[in-house]
Structure formats: C-alpha cells, structure tokens
Design an enzyme around this catalytic site. Structure first.
Site, PDB file in Angstrom:
ATOM      1  N   GLU A  39       0.831  -1.210   0.000  1.00 45.97           N
ATOM      2  CA  GLU A  39       0.000   0.000   0.000  1.00 45.97           C
ATOM      3  C   GLU A  39       0.863   1.258   0.000  1.00 45.97           C
ATOM      4  OE1 GLU A  39      -3.007   0.187  -0.661  1.00 45.97           O
ATOM      5  OE2 GLU A  39      -3.665  -1.870  -0.380  1.00 45.97           O
ATOM      6  N   THR A  45       1.543   5.681  -7.204  1.00 44.56           N
ATOM      7  CA  THR A  45       2.348   4.898  -8.141  1.00 44.56           C
ATOM      8  C   THR A  45       1.456   3.881  -8.840  1.00 44.56           C
ATOM      9  OG1 THR A  45       4.295   5.114  -6.721  1.00 44.56           O
ATOM     10  CG2 THR A  45       4.325   3.311  -8.290  1.00 44.56           C
ATOM     11  N   TYR A 122      -6.629   6.305   3.992  1.00 44.46           N
ATOM     12  CA  TYR A 122      -6.806   5.252   2.987  1.00 44.46           C
ATOM     13  C   TYR A 122      -5.980   4.014   3.342  1.00 44.46           C
ATOM     14  CZ  TYR A 122      -5.776   2.281  -0.828  1.00 44.46           C
ATOM     15  OH  TYR A 122      -5.590   1.138  -1.550  1.00 44.46           O
ATOM     16  N   ASP A 140     -10.146   5.965  -2.057  1.00 44.17           N
ATOM     17  CA  ASP A 140      -9.021   6.493  -2.833  1.00 44.17           C
ATOM     18  C   ASP A 140      -9.582   7.147  -4.098  1.00 44.17           C
ATOM     19  OD1 ASP A 140      -9.674   4.467  -4.601  1.00 44.17           O
ATOM     20  OD2 ASP A 140      -7.626   3.714  -4.810  1.00 44.17           O
TER      21      ASP A 140
END
Ligand code: SF4
Length: 361
Positions: A39, A45, A122, A140
């Site tokens: 995560e 990314t 998140y 997210d």
C-alpha cells in the site's frame, strides 16, 4: 441516495468482481507487513511500476524487523525512481515503530494503524480490511470517482468535508458485505471500467442505475474545488571533479523535495539561462569553491523532471577543481564505483546516463 440503489450497486459490483479479479501478489495476503508495504509503494504509483519495487523490498527485507534494521541509505537506494521520497523515510520510521515499540506486531485496528508514520486514512483502511478483516471502507481516487458518478454526486471531493461526505456514501454502498472484497472490487472497477477519461459505460454492469450516465455528466465528476498551483524551479548543478577524479555529492537535508537524497552541489536560480561565469558572481556561489582553483568544462542541455506540483529544470556545469585536501562538511567524494550506492533524483540519473557527456563516471 436510496438504500435500494446501493444494494443494486454492491450486488452488481461484486458479481462483476469475481470474474474480473486482477491478479496481484498481495491479494488475499494475510501478512500485514506485505499489505502495508504494497500500500505504501502504491501510493501515487501505478501497479505496473510499483510491482517490481514490492518484490525487491520483500526479497531484501522479508519481515518488518529486517526492514527496521536496514541502513537508511540502502532503503532510499532501493526506493530510487519511485519518487515521493517521504514515503521511504516514513516506511523506515513506521517499521522501526512496529519492530521496537510494538514487538514486531502491526496494530490491528484502523485507529492504531493510522497512528503509524506515513499511514493515512486510505492506507489504514486498506490494511485494516485486507490484513485484519475489519469492516472499514477505503476511499481512494478510484473510489471517489465510482461513487460520485454512480450517485451523480456533485459535492467536491477535496478537504475534510469532502472526505467525510464520500466516506459516508461509500460506507452506505458497502453495507454489510465483506469489506476486503468490496474494497478491492471498487478499486479495481475504478481502475478497469469507470476510468478517468475512458469509462466503459456501454458495457458497465452499473450503467442502468448510474446517475452520471443518465445526466451526461460522467466526465464532469468527481468535482474538485481547488486547482493545484504548479511552479517551475531552475537548478544549476555543479558537477565538480577534483584532481583525483572524484566527484562531490551532498545530501539534501532541508524540508523540500527529495529530502535525504544525494545530489551535486546546487545553485537554484530564476532561470536556466545562466553561464558558469554569471553563477560565480552570484551570492549563491559556494565560498569554498574559489574561482582561481577551477576550470570550466561542458555545460549540459536543460533536463526536465515533472513532479506533482513542481517542474524541475536542471542544467549541469562540469568543473575541474584543484581542490584543497580538506573537504567542506556535508560533502562526500564519490568515484566511479561508488556513485551507484547513493540514491539520486531521477533528473540526475538521467544526466549521468546520457552518453553525450563525458563524465568519466
Ligand atoms: S456507467 Fe459509466 S460512469 Fe457510470 S459507473 Fe459505469 S462506467 Fe462509471
């Protein structure tokens, strides 16, 4: 939005998810260390880019205790190229907290996880649901988009009020379904079907009750209040070679981009359009670099690196230095073999890799 609409939403979403599951090495992974690592790596990314980093980290540091004992520079080097280096520094701080203060065990609640360095709402929700089976919905970018479009919700997503509003909506959408499956399903759905610029509405299993599709507002949602201001910065790097053929690097220590990474001595200016002579006359020129002890070499073209809020434009000036034996503090001398051991910003690596320059590195 009525509960019946959310019931339709989660039923259709989970039906879609079964055959569409994206294979990822950490899916179904019960080890909180691996879930946490993946995560953190995947914050800002893409999966394709983050996957090899995840595999390299797991191979180098199989447990949180291994990572906690790692050398800072070695971790930054392994992180090189991923950007957002504060993530790597927080990764180490969190690993050391877990290993040293928590007996090597990750907290198993949303609140406990959120107290770790670098773990925001998140990430805490993702680890709590994936690794510990907690009933927490993640929020997210993918989730904001899917929820805003399906509900035709024009509330801004940014700020704490936006987060609160959409957290309530996604909690309703999730209901009492299995949180880990729901979270993975909605994120995959946002990544594969309800994408930012090319949503697959005609074949979408949610289409018949999707409000944005009905109103023709798919690409107007989600709404953001603030537009991000971007700025350009102009870096002049001094590629200083001494008489032994070594180059100088310094570590970035200020609270700025690339903190803890290494770079050539830097002069920041208002333009890239400056020659070495002009830099020498500026107040920013380092006092230890006496003009009578240097010979000017090549000047590079302008190299560009785009960060989220900044554009870096960098020029490299080669300098031969008849250096005094004592080096100013903060600097390290590197030779050909050693330079790859230091984590460098991408713009410097691109310069070093550029075969048109004869750096002898
Ligand atoms: S119909 Fe289009 S906008 Fe609505 S959820 Fe499906 S893909 Fe997204």
């Amino acid at each position: 939005m009525p509960q019946t609409d959310w019931l339709f939403f989660r039923t259709a979403l989970l039906d879609w998810y079964e055959p569409e599951r994206r294979p990822m090495p950490w899916k179904g992974e019960p080890d909180p260390y691996r879930v946490w690592l993946s995560e953190i790596i995947l914050q800002q990314t893409r999966v394709a880019q983050g996957l090899p980093y995840f595999e390299r980290f797991v191979a180098a540091y199989p447990t949180v205790t291994d990572l906690a004992g790692a050398d800072d520079d070695a971790v930054l080097k392994l992180w090189e190229g991923l950007g957002y280096y504060s993530r790597a520094r927080n990764l180490l701080r969190a690993a050391r907290t877990v290993a040293n203060d928590l007996d090597g065990h990750f907290p198993d609640t949303y609140t406990g996880l959120k107290a770790l360095p670098g773990v925001g709402p998140y990430t805490a929700a993702a680890i709590a649901s994936f690794a510990f089976g907690r009933q927490v919905a993640v929020l997210d970018g993918n989730v904001y988009r899917v929820i805003a479009r399906f509900a035709g919700d024009e509330a801004p997503t940014d700020g704490s009020s936006g987060r609160k509003h959409f957290q309530q909506a996604v909690d309703q959408a999730m209901g009492d379904t299995h949180a880990a499956d729901f979270n993975q399903a909605i994120m995959d759905f946002g990544a594969l079907v309800c994408t930012p610029r090319n949503a697959a509405c005609p074949s979408c299993p949610l289409a018949k009750q999707c409000k944005a599709r009905a109103k023709g507002t798919v690409y107007d949602l989600p709404v953001k209040k603030k537009s991000i201001t971007k700025r350009s910065r102009y870096f002049h790097y001094l590629v200083i070679k001494d008489t032994k053929g070594s180059f100088l690097l310094q570590q970035r220590t200020t609270k700025d981009i690339w903190q803890s990474l290494y770079e050539f001595p830097l002069i920041e200016a208002d333009t890239t359009d400056l020659r070495l002579r002009q830099l020498m006359e500026s107040e920013a020129w380092p006092t230890w670099l006496e003009p009578n002890r240097i010979t000017e070499g090549k000047r590079s073209l302008v190299y560009r690196q785009q960060l989220s809020h900044q554009t870096i434009l960098a020029v490299f000036h080669q300098i031969e230095w008849r250096a005094p034996t004592k080096l100013p503090d903060r600097f390290v001398r590197i030779d050909r073999a050693a330079h790859s051991a230091y984590a460098l910003p991408r713009v410097i690596n691109r310069y070093l890799e550029d075969g048109t320059l004869t750096l002898d590195l």
